[in-house]
Design an enzyme around this catalytic site. Structure first.
Site, PDB file in Angstrom:
ATOM      1  CG  HIS A  16      -0.698  -5.234   1.493  1.00 21.60           C
ATOM      2  ND1 HIS A  16      -1.696  -5.881   2.758  1.00 21.60           N
ATOM      3  CD2 HIS A  16      -1.491  -5.885   0.402  1.00 21.60           C
ATOM      4  CE1 HIS A  16      -2.708  -5.656   1.998  1.00 21.60           C
ATOM      5  NE2 HIS A  16      -3.108  -5.984   0.567  1.00 21.60           N
ATOM      6  CD  GLN A  60      -5.723  -9.201  -7.554  1.00 31.00           C
ATOM      7  OE1 GLN A  60      -7.014  -9.751  -7.433  1.00 31.00           O
ATOM      8  NE2 GLN A  60      -4.847  -9.235  -6.714  1.00 31.00           N
TER       9      GLN A  60
END
Ligand code: AMP
Length: 280
Positions: free
Chosen positions: A37, A153
């Site tokens: 992240h 995704q």
């Protein structure tokens, strides 16, 4: 850094930024932040005036038997990491705000959502596409930052953005890995030390495939078989799927020639992990 829970407040604050002509980079997450992240956040920080990170564990992308309840939610730690990384706004909406009573609209990206992970997680990508569409409408960023870790995704969200004419650029960042090669994931928190070692078979099988392809192998069935052998040798591992597909259409390839995506999902004990290798 500001922590904002309300839709109207984030809208108001970001409008102020837009009036000043500030560029906005957006990193949607489900929290339990790690170096993966943070690589997205750092890139967003480098390229934009304002960085928005959302933290929302989206129930609509979890199946009925999946890990929604036990999904890690270390919010204090996440906020500290965001602050340290220079994030301007952390957006943590409440479930009721995102899905008020009567909510009944879903985004489906047909064709791309039912394959690979979609086979064993029916409905998952509808949940993902829906929440990201909603968040993009709320934040209205110039650039959306996604990770290659979730290859399918990223393909689905690019398709959705193009199909719905959502005015945002997409930047996909490489997979962040531990020193020994394990793709970082919030779900790695479920693994015991032993299982973390066992989980290295995912990246090892990808490296082996890469080696064979570099040395001229092209028959995808045979490459997949070699990967299977590596993984099946590990007692705690159970293969969900291994596929070699076209990186744009996600359709299986018979031969490797030009660009390809090798994607796999493997259970290590009770934890389902994914990894992939993309060559363009
Ligand atoms: P998540 O919190 O799992 O929904 O992930 C939020 C974003 O971080 C998604 O775009 C992921 O693809 C990305 N991401 C998660 N793990 C990694 C990783 N190991 N390397 C790069 N990006 C990642």
């Amino acid at each position: 850094m500001r922590l904002i829970k309300s839709l109207s407040l984030i809208n108001k604050e970001l409008n102020k930024c837009r009036i000043k002509g500030q560029s906005i980079g957006f990193v949607p997450t489900m929290g339990a932040l790690h170096e993966g992240h943070l690589s997205l956040i750092r890139k967003a920080r480098k390229d934009n005036d304002i960085v928005v990170v959302s933290i929302f564990v989206n129930p609509k992308q979890f199946g009925p038997k999946e890990d929604l309840k036990k999904y890690p939610r270390p919010i204090k730690r996440d906020l500290a990491l965001c602050r340290k990384a220079g994030v301007d706004f952390v957006f943590c909406p409440e479930f009721k705000q995102m899905y008020p009573d009567g909510f009944s609209t879903f985004v489906t990206v047909k064709g791309l959502s039912e394959v690979l992970c979609g086979k064993s997680r029916p409905g998952h990508f509808n949940g993902v596409a829906t929440i990201v569409a909603k968040l993009l409408n709320i934040v209205q960023p110039g650039t959306l930052y996604l990770g290659q870790k979730d290859a399918q995704q990223a393909v689905i969200l690019r398709r959705m953005i193009e199909d719905l004419h959502i005015p945002v650029k997409v930047q996909v960042m490489p997979i962040a890995r531990s020193k020994d090669g394990l793709a970082l994931s919030s779900r790695n928190a479920y693994l015991s030390e032993r299982e973390k070692k066992d989980a290295l078979v995912l990246s090892q099988s990808l490296k082996l495939a890469e080696f064979f392809i570099k040395n001229g192998a092209s028959d995808t069935k045979r490459i997949i078989l070699k990967m299977r052998h590596v993984i099946e040798n590990m007692q705690s591992a159970k293969i969900d799927y291994i596929e070699i597909v076209d990186p744009a259409t996600l359709k299986p390839l018979k031969k490797v020639a030009g660009s390809f995506l090798i994607a796999l999902a493997v259970w290590i004990g009770k934890t389902r992990l994914i990894d992939n290798l993309l060559r363009r």
